[in-house]
Scaffold this motif. Structure first.
Motif, PDB file in Angstrom:
ATOM      1  N   LEU A   1     -28.047  71.478  19.708  1.00 19.50           N
ATOM      2  CA  LEU A   1     -28.259  70.082  20.083  1.00 19.50           C
ATOM      3  C   LEU A   1     -27.215  69.187  19.410  1.00 19.50           C
ATOM      4  CD1 LEU A   1     -32.153  69.907  19.922  1.00 19.50           C
ATOM      5  CD2 LEU A   1     -30.758  69.374  21.923  1.00 19.50           C
ATOM      6  N   ASN A   2     -26.917  69.488  18.156  1.00 18.81           N
ATOM      7  CA  ASN A   2     -25.883  68.745  17.423  1.00 18.81           C
ATOM      8  C   ASN A   2     -24.524  68.895  18.111  1.00 18.81           C
ATOM      9  OD1 ASN A   2     -24.175  67.540  15.570  1.00 18.81           O
ATOM     10  ND2 ASN A   2     -24.763  68.826  13.857  1.00 18.81           N
ATOM     11  N   MET A   3     -24.183  70.125  18.468  1.00 19.69           N
ATOM     12  CA  MET A   3     -22.905  70.361  19.136  1.00 19.69           C
ATOM     13  C   MET A   3     -22.864  69.689  20.503  1.00 19.69           C
ATOM     14  SD  MET A   3     -22.292  74.351  18.151  1.00 19.69           S
ATOM     15  CE  MET A   3     -20.603  74.356  18.681  1.00 19.69           C
ATOM     16  N   LEU A   4     -23.979  69.710  21.200  1.00 17.59           N
ATOM     17  CA  LEU A   4     -24.055  69.068  22.511  1.00 17.59           C
ATOM     18  C   LEU A   4     -23.855  67.559  22.376  1.00 17.59           C
ATOM     19  CD1 LEU A   4     -24.514  69.339  25.517  1.00 17.59           C
ATOM     20  CD2 LEU A   4     -26.985  69.436  25.091  1.00 17.59           C
ATOM     21  N   CYS A   5     -24.404  66.981  21.309  1.00 19.41           N
ATOM     22  CA  CYS A   5     -24.208  65.546  21.057  1.00 19.41           C
ATOM     23  C   CYS A   5     -22.734  65.237  20.808  1.00 19.41           C
ATOM     24  CB  CYS A   5     -25.040  65.111  19.851  1.00 19.41           C
ATOM     25  SG  CYS A   5     -26.811  64.972  20.176  1.00 19.41           S
ATOM     26  N   THR A   6     -22.057  66.114  20.083  1.00 22.37           N
ATOM     27  CA  THR A   6     -20.638  65.902  19.795  1.00 22.37           C
ATOM     28  C   THR A   6     -19.832  65.855  21.087  1.00 22.37           C
ATOM     29  OG1 THR A   6     -20.845  67.027  17.654  1.00 22.37           O
ATOM     30  CG2 THR A   6     -18.636  66.818  18.569  1.00 22.37           C
ATOM     31  N   CYS A   7     -20.113  66.779  21.991  1.00 26.92           N
ATOM     32  CA  CYS A   7     -19.411  66.797  23.282  1.00 26.92           C
ATOM     33  C   CYS A   7     -19.797  65.598  24.138  1.00 26.92           C
ATOM     34  CB  CYS A   7     -19.745  68.079  24.042  1.00 26.92           C
ATOM     35  SG  CYS A   7     -19.314  69.598  23.195  1.00 26.92           S
ATOM     36  N   SER A   8     -21.084  65.242  24.126  1.00 23.12           N
ATOM     37  CA  SER A   8     -21.581  64.192  25.012  1.00 23.12           C
ATOM     38  C   SER A   8     -21.137  62.810  24.555  1.00 23.12           C
ATOM     39  CB  SER A   8     -23.109  64.248  25.080  1.00 23.12           C
ATOM     40  OG  SER A   8     -23.539  65.516  25.534  1.00 23.12           O
ATOM     41  N   LYS A   9     -20.995  62.618  23.259  1.00 24.70           N
ATOM     42  CA  LYS A   9     -20.575  61.316  22.731  1.00 24.70           C
ATOM     43  C   LYS A   9     -19.262  60.886  23.364  1.00 24.70           C
ATOM     44  CE  LYS A   9     -18.579  61.307  18.776  1.00 24.70           C
ATOM     45  NZ  LYS A   9     -18.340  61.477  17.327  1.00 24.70           N
ATOM     46  N   ILE A  10     -18.396  61.858  23.610  1.00 24.18           N
ATOM     47  CA  ILE A  10     -17.082  61.571  24.172  1.00 24.18           C
ATOM     48  C   ILE A  10     -17.107  61.542  25.693  1.00 24.18           C
ATOM     49  CG2 ILE A  10     -14.743  62.504  24.419  1.00 24.18           C
ATOM     50  CD1 ILE A  10     -14.965  63.550  21.577  1.00 24.18           C
ATOM     51  N   SER A  11     -17.814  62.487  26.285  1.00 27.16           N
ATOM     52  CA  SER A  11     -17.678  62.671  27.729  1.00 27.16           C
ATOM     53  C   SER A  11     -18.880  62.225  28.550  1.00 27.16           C
ATOM     54  CB  SER A  11     -17.418  64.153  28.029  1.00 27.16           C
ATOM     55  OG  SER A  11     -18.492  64.944  27.532  1.00 27.16           O
TER      56      SER A  11
ATOM     57  N   ASP B   1     -17.568  72.271  30.521  1.00 23.03           N
ATOM     58  CA  ASP B   1     -17.862  73.679  30.220  1.00 23.03           C
ATOM     59  C   ASP B   1     -18.615  73.799  28.902  1.00 23.03           C
ATOM     60  OD1 ASP B   1     -16.583  74.470  32.535  1.00 23.03           O
ATOM     61  OD2 ASP B   1     -14.665  74.861  31.543  1.00 23.03           O
ATOM     62  N   ALA B   2     -18.213  73.002  27.912  1.00 21.68           N
ATOM     63  CA  ALA B   2     -18.873  73.047  26.606  1.00 21.68           C
ATOM     64  C   ALA B   2     -20.343  72.636  26.743  1.00 21.68           C
ATOM     65  CB  ALA B   2     -18.152  72.136  25.612  1.00 21.68           C
ATOM     66  N   ARG B   3     -20.607  71.574  27.510  1.00 20.55           N
ATOM     67  CA  ARG B   3     -21.993  71.126  27.704  1.00 20.55           C
ATOM     68  C   ARG B   3     -22.803  72.173  28.465  1.00 20.55           C
ATOM     69  NH1 ARG B   3     -19.754  66.315  29.389  1.00 20.55           N
ATOM     70  NH2 ARG B   3     -20.462  66.725  31.517  1.00 20.55           N
ATOM     71  N   PHE B   4     -22.205  72.763  29.477  1.00 20.74           N
ATOM     72  CA  PHE B   4     -22.917  73.787  30.254  1.00 20.74           C
ATOM     73  C   PHE B   4     -23.343  74.947  29.346  1.00 20.74           C
ATOM     74  CE2 PHE B   4     -22.942  77.795  32.561  1.00 20.74           C
ATOM     75  CZ  PHE B   4     -23.811  77.511  33.619  1.00 20.74           C
ATOM     76  N   ASN B   5     -22.437  75.401  28.480  1.00 16.87           N
ATOM     77  CA  ASN B   5     -22.760  76.502  27.562  1.00 16.87           C
ATOM     78  C   ASN B   5     -23.888  76.116  26.614  1.00 16.87           C
ATOM     79  OD1 ASN B   5     -20.650  77.774  28.805  1.00 16.87           O
ATOM     80  ND2 ASN B   5     -19.601  78.372  26.942  1.00 16.87           N
ATOM     81  N   CYS B   6     -23.846  74.882  26.095  1.00 10.82           N
ATOM     82  CA  CYS B   6     -24.903  74.429  25.180  1.00 10.82           C
ATOM     83  C   CYS B   6     -26.259  74.393  25.875  1.00 10.82           C
ATOM     84  CB  CYS B   6     -24.564  73.043  24.626  1.00 10.82           C
ATOM     85  SG  CYS B   6     -23.306  73.029  23.336  1.00 10.82           S
ATOM     86  N   PHE B   7     -26.301  73.822  27.069  1.00 14.55           N
ATOM     87  CA  PHE B   7     -27.565  73.745  27.800  1.00 14.55           C
ATOM     88  C   PHE B   7     -28.114  75.139  28.105  1.00 14.55           C
ATOM     89  CE2 PHE B   7     -26.514  69.262  29.188  1.00 14.55           C
ATOM     90  CZ  PHE B   7     -27.645  68.691  28.618  1.00 14.55           C
ATOM     91  N   ASP B   8     -27.217  76.066  28.416  1.00 12.56           N
ATOM     92  CA  ASP B   8     -27.642  77.439  28.718  1.00 12.56           C
ATOM     93  C   ASP B   8     -28.277  78.100  27.490  1.00 12.56           C
ATOM     94  OD1 ASP B   8     -27.722  79.750  30.540  1.00 12.56           O
ATOM     95  OD2 ASP B   8     -26.289  80.636  29.126  1.00 12.56           O
ATOM     96  N   ILE B   9     -27.657  77.942  26.335  1.00 15.25           N
ATOM     97  CA  ILE B   9     -28.209  78.505  25.101  1.00 15.25           C
ATOM     98  C   ILE B   9     -29.542  77.836  24.761  1.00 15.25           C
ATOM     99  CG2 ILE B   9     -27.880  78.711  22.604  1.00 15.25           C
ATOM    100  CD1 ILE B   9     -26.176  80.664  24.107  1.00 15.25           C
ATOM    101  N   LEU B  10     -29.594  76.511  24.876  1.00 12.86           N
ATOM    102  CA  LEU B  10     -30.820  75.783  24.552  1.00 12.86           C
ATOM    103  C   LEU B  10     -31.977  76.205  25.454  1.00 12.86           C
ATOM    104  CD1 LEU B  10     -29.288  72.256  23.901  1.00 12.86           C
ATOM    105  CD2 LEU B  10     -30.569  73.637  22.245  1.00 12.86           C
TER     106      LEU B  10
END
Length: 529
Positions: free
Chosen positions: A248-258, A186-195
């Motif tokens: 993009l920074n926040m998306l990296c934080t989520c993606s690093k883990i998942s 969900d966090a990644r989806f929100n980031c991609f939508d904003i980007l």
């Protein structure tokens, strides 16, 4: 009035130090304060507060003193409509000063008072100050771990924002909330939508082939990157690009883990934006992640190390160095620096990085730094299993307090591993078995991976620390079984000592029981004779 003050000094009620007056004793102050009627006392607080506000300007100390007086009036008095609007704005500014000073509990008090002073239909009549107060409330709640208030006030913000620009702060906090609950998809989806709305689009499917196609471009950019080149870049000023870098920074934080496959693609975009539009704090993050990606996906260690050194130099000079140090703890310190420096040297920096994170309000970064310390000490053998367990218990308590579910789960798995090896019982926190943890992580790819790696590490570490002890144990058993009981017992006692030195008391107990059995059998045999 000054004449009266001097008279009070003469009478011993006040004392003077330069231009400052103060009561000679707290009891005198309390007695005089109690003699003033409740109504007059309330009005006096308001009068003092408004007078101080008039002269406060941009002085935080005077402004905070003024607001403290005003809030004492608001507890008992009834401000007019104009005063409520003024005092709400004053509390909002006081909260900003408190947040800048990392005084989050004080900030919470000012925010709550400011919100109570708003009109019933404040989103229509006081939009700007309402947005400011509710955004600050969600931010402070994120830092203090109050996810209930954070969620409630984020809903208010996102339901009432009038423009896309106004929604960005709330959207970024929502991503943090989702990530803290391990809801990474969900966090990644929100980031991609904003980007997407910020003009940054990505392929719908990113796989290993996509990453391999991007790596040559990343390596080409990094080869030409130096400290001097990065320092020579102008500061990024384009608001749209700055916002894109934030997400993009926040998306990296989520993606690093998942979903780590995203890291090369995202960091490449961040590096391109930095080289085209200028440097910002998030640009340093993008540079570090690009270097980290070349290490993970291209095995280009020299280029990764060079990039890490450039990032470390940029971080040291950044006005946001505390935030950057905690944000890049894993990528720069726990990975790139650990390749070229003794693990003990890197580990020694982690407590300071933890405090950097807390100072900057980066609770997630602080949790990761605190968790990384006992893990690194465990790898290097710098701490006994008992000490590692103690640190992990502290990490668990803090992760629970601040509702950091990912660190909470990971630390619990690591602590379970320590218990498995040492045989110690942990009473300070509620322990869960590895089977229970595996069930909790089911369906979450990252959490399932954490449990798998921990179980694998149990087997690996057993082999590593037992190498010497196991040799003693096997030799001892061989001697006993071949009639060399005394020599075998000596070897077995040496094995017990080695196990205990490392902290594997559970294993040591098993061997000790075997030795005790030998002694009992020998005593019985002697008695029968």
């Amino acid at each position: 009035m000054l004449d009266q003050m001097e008279l009070a000094v003469t009478e011993g009620i006040l004392e003077k130090a330069g231009p400052m007056y103060q009561f000679t004793h707290d009891i005198i102050q309390q007695t005089i304060y109690g003699l003033i009627s409740s109504n007059n006392r309330s009005l006096l607080h308001k009068s003092i507060g408004k007078s101080l506000l008039d002269v406060a300007g941009s002085n935080p100390s005077i402004h905070l003193l003024a607001v403290n007086q005003i809030n004492l009036f608001c507890q008992e008095g009834t401000p007019s409509s104009e005063e409520r609007a003024l005092f709400a704005r004053s509390n909002a500014q006081a909260a900003k000063y408190a947040i800048a000073d990392s005084s989050y509990e004080r900030a919470r008090s000012y925010i709550d008072t400011g919100i109570t002073l708003l009109e019933p239909n404040h989103w229509e009549t006081q939009y700007a100050i309402s947005l400011s107060l509710f955004e600050m409330s969600a931010s402070v709640s994120c830092i203090t771990g109050d996810t209930t208030t954070m969620h409630s006030h984020l809903q208010q913000v996102l339901a009432h924002v009038l423009t896309f620009e106004d929604s960005l702060k709330g959207a970024s906090l929502l991503v943090k909330l989702l990530a803290s609950r391990s809801q990474f998809d969900d966090a990644r989806f929100n980031c991609f939508d904003i980007l997407k709305h910020l003009g940054e689009t990505f392929p719908p499917e990113i796989n290993a082939s996509t990453v391999q196609n991007e790596l040559p471009a990343i390596r080409s950019m990094l080869t030409n990157v130096s400290y001097d080149q990065m320092k020579a870049l102008p500061q990024m000023t384009d608001r749209t690009k700055l916002n894109a870098m934030t997400f993009l920074n926040m998306l990296c934080t989520c993606s690093k883990i998942s979903k780590p496959l995203l890291l090369p693609i995202l960091s490449s975009r961040m590096l391109k934006l930095t080289l085209q539009h200028g440097l910002c704090a998030d640009g340093i993050v993008g540079l570090a992640l690009a270097g980290y990606s070349t290490f993970l996906f291209a095995d280009d260690v020299p280029l990764a190390l060079q990039t890490g050194r450039v990032c470390e130099a940029l971080i040291a000079e950044s006005s946001q160095k505390h935030l950057l140090r905690s944000r890049l703890c894993n990528e720069v310190w726990m990975t790139l620096k650990m390749i070229q420096q003794p693990i003990q040297a890197v580990t020694a920096e982690l407590p300071e990085m933890y405090h950097s994170a807390m100072l900057s309000g980066d609770i997630e970064g602080a949790a990761m730094c605190r968790f990384s310390y006992p893990c690194a000490c465990n790898w290097s053998g710098a701490l006994s299993l008992s000490s590692v367990s103690h640190h992990l218990v502290g990490c668990l308590k803090e992760a629970s307090k601040y509702q950091q579910s990912t660190v909470l789960f990971t630390a619990m798995v690591a602590l379970q591993r320590c218990v498995h090896l040492s045989g110690e019982s942990i009473d300070e926190v509620e322990m869960k078995s590895m089977e229970e943890l595996r069930a909790l992580g089911e369906g979450n790819a990252f959490l399932e991976w954490v449990v798998f790696v921990c179980r694998l590490a149990n087997h690996f570490n057993m082999g590593e620390y037992e190498q010497e002890a196991l040799a003693y144990e096997l030799h001892g058993v061989f001697c006993v079984e071949n009639g060399m009981r005394d020599k075998g017992t000596t070897q077995l006692r040496a094995a017990i000592d080695r196990y205990r030195e490392w902290g594997a008391t559970n294993v040591a107990k098993r061997v000790q029981l075997y030795v005790d059995g030998l002694s009992a059998a020998q005593s019985k045999a002697a008695g029968d004779m």
